[in-house]
Design a protein around this motif. Sequence first.
Motif, PDB file in Angstrom:
ATOM      1  N   THR A 284       0.815  -1.200   0.074  1.00  0.00           N
ATOM      2  CA  THR A 284       0.118   0.205  -0.148  1.00  0.00           C
ATOM      3  C   THR A 284       0.763   1.432   0.026  1.00  0.00           C
ATOM      4  N   ASP A 285       1.980   1.100  -0.529  1.00  0.00           N
ATOM      5  CA  ASP A 285       3.021   2.468  -0.629  1.00  0.00           C
ATOM      6  C   ASP A 285       2.140   3.388  -1.600  1.00  0.00           C
ATOM      7  N   SER A 286       2.011   4.553  -1.080  1.00  0.00           N
ATOM      8  CA  SER A 286       1.378   5.489  -1.845  1.00  0.00           C
ATOM      9  C   SER A 286       1.559   5.706  -3.379  1.00  0.00           C
TER      10      SER A 286
ATOM     11  N   GLU B  99      -0.569   3.997  -8.343  1.00  0.00           N
ATOM     12  CA  GLU B  99      -0.364   3.735  -9.918  1.00  0.00           C
ATOM     13  C   GLU B  99      -1.359   2.310 -10.282  1.00  0.00           C
ATOM     14  N   ILE B 100      -1.443   1.554  -9.265  1.00  0.00           N
ATOM     15  CA  ILE B 100      -2.229   0.069  -9.486  1.00  0.00           C
ATOM     16  C   ILE B 100      -3.638   0.518  -9.558  1.00  0.00           C
ATOM     17  N   VAL B 101      -3.883   1.636  -8.725  1.00  0.00           N
ATOM     18  CA  VAL B 101      -5.309   1.762  -8.515  1.00  0.00           C
ATOM     19  C   VAL B 101      -5.672   2.448 -10.033  1.00  0.00           C
ATOM     20  N   LYS B 102      -4.937   3.435 -10.347  1.00  0.00           N
ATOM     21  CA  LYS B 102      -5.180   4.107 -11.700  1.00  0.00           C
ATOM     22  C   LYS B 102      -5.231   3.416 -13.009  1.00  0.00           C
ATOM     23  N   SER B 103      -4.336   2.275 -12.951  1.00  0.00           N
ATOM     24  CA  SER B 103      -4.215   1.512 -14.226  1.00  0.00           C
ATOM     25  C   SER B 103      -5.498   0.607 -14.139  1.00  0.00           C
TER      26      SER B 103
ATOM     27  N   THR C 194      -8.153  10.750 -12.168  1.00  0.00           N
ATOM     28  CA  THR C 194      -6.797  11.467 -12.058  1.00  0.00           C
ATOM     29  C   THR C 194      -5.833  10.964 -11.095  1.00  0.00           C
ATOM     30  N   ASP C 195      -4.364  11.611 -11.142  1.00  0.00           N
ATOM     31  CA  ASP C 195      -3.457  11.108 -10.446  1.00  0.00           C
ATOM     32  C   ASP C 195      -3.853  11.554  -9.052  1.00  0.00           C
TER      33      ASP C 195
ATOM     34  N   ALA D 171      -5.653   9.767  -3.663  1.00  0.00           N
ATOM     35  CA  ALA D 171      -6.440   9.707  -2.536  1.00  0.00           C
ATOM     36  C   ALA D 171      -6.975   8.292  -2.115  1.00  0.00           C
ATOM     37  N   VAL D 172      -7.282   7.604  -3.081  1.00  0.00           N
ATOM     38  CA  VAL D 172      -7.706   6.093  -2.968  1.00  0.00           C
ATOM     39  C   VAL D 172      -6.507   5.346  -2.054  1.00  0.00           C
ATOM     40  N   ALA D 173      -5.370   5.289  -2.826  1.00  0.00           N
ATOM     41  CA  ALA D 173      -4.115   4.728  -2.229  1.00  0.00           C
ATOM     42  C   ALA D 173      -3.806   5.129  -0.702  1.00  0.00           C
TER      43      ALA D 173
END
Length: 227
Positions: free
Chosen positions: A49-51, A56-60, A70-71, A76-78
Amino acid sequence: MSAIEPVSEDVQHPGKRKKYSASLRLWHWINLVVISGSLITVLINSTITDSRQASEIVKSELQKAGATITDQQAGAVAHGLGDSVWAVHIYFGYALAGLLLFRLILEFFQLADQKFMRKLKSAYTQFQITKKNREAVRHELTVKAIYGVFYFLLTIMVLTGLFLAFEDALAQFKSIRHSVKEVHGFCMYLIIAFIVVHIAGVILAERKDGGKGIVSDMINGGNSGSA
């Protein structure tokens, strides 16, 4: 390496095994679970869960699902995921604080020959008065001193952790928050080092006649009679 190996024989009573009260054994194993859980949460937050990695995983993954993100939103999710893990870490911290308090109280109610401070003082006294064959006494004193350092580190770890957990209520001390966090993290590494040394010592001791049965003794209390 022999200096870190605990022994099952009671140095103060040659020929007899060390005794461990049920309360102390319970504290030992629960403490193992709580510290392990706490360290695992740190490992998770520094990797899974490193920010940056998590965002990047969440966005992908959301983009693959056809969502537009958006980034900042991914970050924010991370961050939320990380906060959830830290919340678990804090609960482990509360449990560790409770266990430390229990251990301090237990010290007053233990049988005299099972109190840690009494054993430490006795080992030091024996080391001072013993003139010949001091190896066993020196070894016992070394092991007890290492345990003493562990209790000290555990106390610092708990106090700094509680400070960080209640930082909002301690807003007037905000200026030292970073230093407290650094001390907390440093103590964590020292405790990890102690755990590694302790496990290595137990494994090595179990391979020798003088230390066989240490793990069993910490489970059943060392009621197997002579060493």
